[in-house]
Write a protein that holds these residues in place. Sequence first.
Motif, PDB file in Angstrom:
ATOM      1  N   TYR B 217       0.946  -1.241   0.004  1.00  0.00           N
ATOM      2  CA  TYR B 217      -0.018   0.014   0.199  1.00  0.00           C
ATOM      3  C   TYR B 217       0.857   1.286   0.087  1.00  0.00           C
ATOM      4  N   TRP B 218       2.039   1.238   0.691  1.00  0.00           N
ATOM      5  CA  TRP B 218       2.770   2.431   0.695  1.00  0.00           C
ATOM      6  C   TRP B 218       4.434   2.008   0.940  1.00  0.00           C
ATOM      7  N   GLU B 219       5.271   2.625   0.697  1.00  0.00           N
ATOM      8  CA  GLU B 219       6.803   2.495   0.616  1.00  0.00           C
ATOM      9  C   GLU B 219       7.391   3.517   0.939  1.00  0.00           C
ATOM     10  N   ILE B 225       7.459   8.492   6.716  1.00  0.00           N
ATOM     11  CA  ILE B 225       5.961   8.221   7.629  1.00  0.00           C
ATOM     12  C   ILE B 225       5.279   9.094   8.286  1.00  0.00           C
ATOM     13  N   ILE B 228       2.457  11.509   6.869  1.00  0.00           N
ATOM     14  CA  ILE B 228       1.065  10.979   6.386  1.00  0.00           C
ATOM     15  C   ILE B 228       0.155  11.625   7.420  1.00  0.00           C
ATOM     16  N   LEU B 233      -2.578   3.919   5.986  1.00  0.00           N
ATOM     17  CA  LEU B 233      -1.408   3.985   6.831  1.00  0.00           C
ATOM     18  C   LEU B 233      -1.509   4.909   8.002  1.00  0.00           C
TER      19      LEU B 233
END
Lengths: 247, 252
Positions: B217-219, B225, B228, B233
């Motif tokens: 979904y996310w990297e 992070i 966000i 997430l």
Amino acid sequence: MIKIFQSLGEYLLLMRATVSRPEKARMYWIEAMRQCYSIGVGSLPIIAIISLFMGAVTAVQFSYQLRGIGLVPMWWMGSIVRKSMILELAPTLSALLLAGKVGSNIASELGTMRISEQIDAYEIMGVNTRSYLIGPKIIASLLMFPMLVVLSVFLGISGGWLAGILGNFYSTSEYVRGLQDAMKSYDIFIMFIKSVLFAFTISSISCFKGYTVEGGAIEIGMASTQAVVQSSVIVIIVNFLVAFLML
Amino acid sequence: MIEMQNVKKSFGNNEVLRGVSAVFESGKCNLIIGKSGSGKTVTLKCLVGLFEPDEGSIFYHKRDITKMEFDEKKKIRQEFGMLFQGTALFDSLSVESNIRFPLDMFTDMSDSEKADRVNFCLKRVNMTDTNKKFPGELSGGMKKRVGIARAIVNNPKYLFCDEPNSGLDPKTSLVIDQLIQEITAEYNMTTVINTHDMNSVMGIGDKVIFLHEGLKYWEGTNKDILQITEGELFDFIFASDFLKDLRRRATY
Ligand SMILES: Nc1ncnc2c1ncn2[C@@H]1O[C@H](COP(=O)(O)OP(=O)(O)O)[C@@H](O)[C@H]1O
Ligand SMILES: [Mg+2]
């Protein structure tokens, strides 16, 4: 029905996979010795007690029947106890006991290793777990079962002697005369055949049940019960087949 | 470096991985994060070849583990070390024998060489004087350390850790994380760690991959992070309303 054949197929595949070249023979040897110790020494007391009493009971019951008839000389008792122990009681009873003890032990040990990911841990290191964890257990059973059965025969015969002496059914010399009478090496051969077949049946079924556990503690318990029940049933069937085909 | 390409894995009707691609870099702690049941363990087990993906490839320097025969797999596994979620120490062996096992099985080292190596690894994880103890006699944190020592005894190129902090108090977790981070840098290993612990993410997340509903979904990195502010997430990181509220008020 389909499920039975599926299990049978998986069982046969697993058994075939246990035969492979060891990464290091010495490690397999050490493991096999450890298993021999646990199977052999671990089962000694129970086999000893049961065999002694089985021999004794056989002697008492046959003496009771023979005396009722009155036509048969009591020195036959030695021969009867010997033959029953060698042909039937020692191999079959030991196998049923070992199915309970060794079978449940193997299944729960492997099941626990499966659930706690110890089998995965071996795999990750590059160990072929099907041969390293199953092979030595089967080898150890094939080595130890016949020895336990021989021991069982001797203790059974001793039990028969003790019971006869205590109950005044026959004298020691009569019993010994019976023991020496009409000794057939074919009987001993059958005994070894049975021991080896039972050893393979019990150890391989229990390994299969344990190695393929999925789930948790409850499934380990179930696998271990199934290992005992199924190997006992197969033992009894194999026992019949050997008697039917070879006697 | 490990490269996962479009890996799919289902159990019956349960599509656990629905086409995951990712690159795990050497010398770094690569984190796989996600809710319980999101497929972190399944991903890790696909990586090491304990599960066979239904589709997709997993390359170790051009070598695809999903296409390997058993013997090839055995060979590449000599380069793996793995710390299992429940440590998976061998109950019937002492601490020392646990760590020595891979050496016994796969090397021709002499007994004294093996003993030196075992003691070196135990010292590296700050566990001395426990050589003769059995796993049952150790605390959770100690078991994890022994697990790490066993994982690194063969000088692996790849280290896999499944929830190294599960069941540990926050302080011990931190120590274990730091240990893994140091060892990764020291030996330039490719380390892949499953976790749902945000402290670990912030502490050692050189590279973070968020799994959600069977997809990547996310990297990004642990620095990214915190930027966000919404989505799945965001919900995952700032699990409680209290934290969400804090994050919304904070300015970076
Ligand atoms: N051996 C298995 N057989 C069937 N289903 C499995 C198996 N292993 C994992 N699963 C399923 O895969 C999903 C993901 O599990 P897992 O990877 O263990 O999650 P987590 O992210 O918590 O590690 C779960 O729904 C689980 O039920
Ligand atoms: Mg998991």
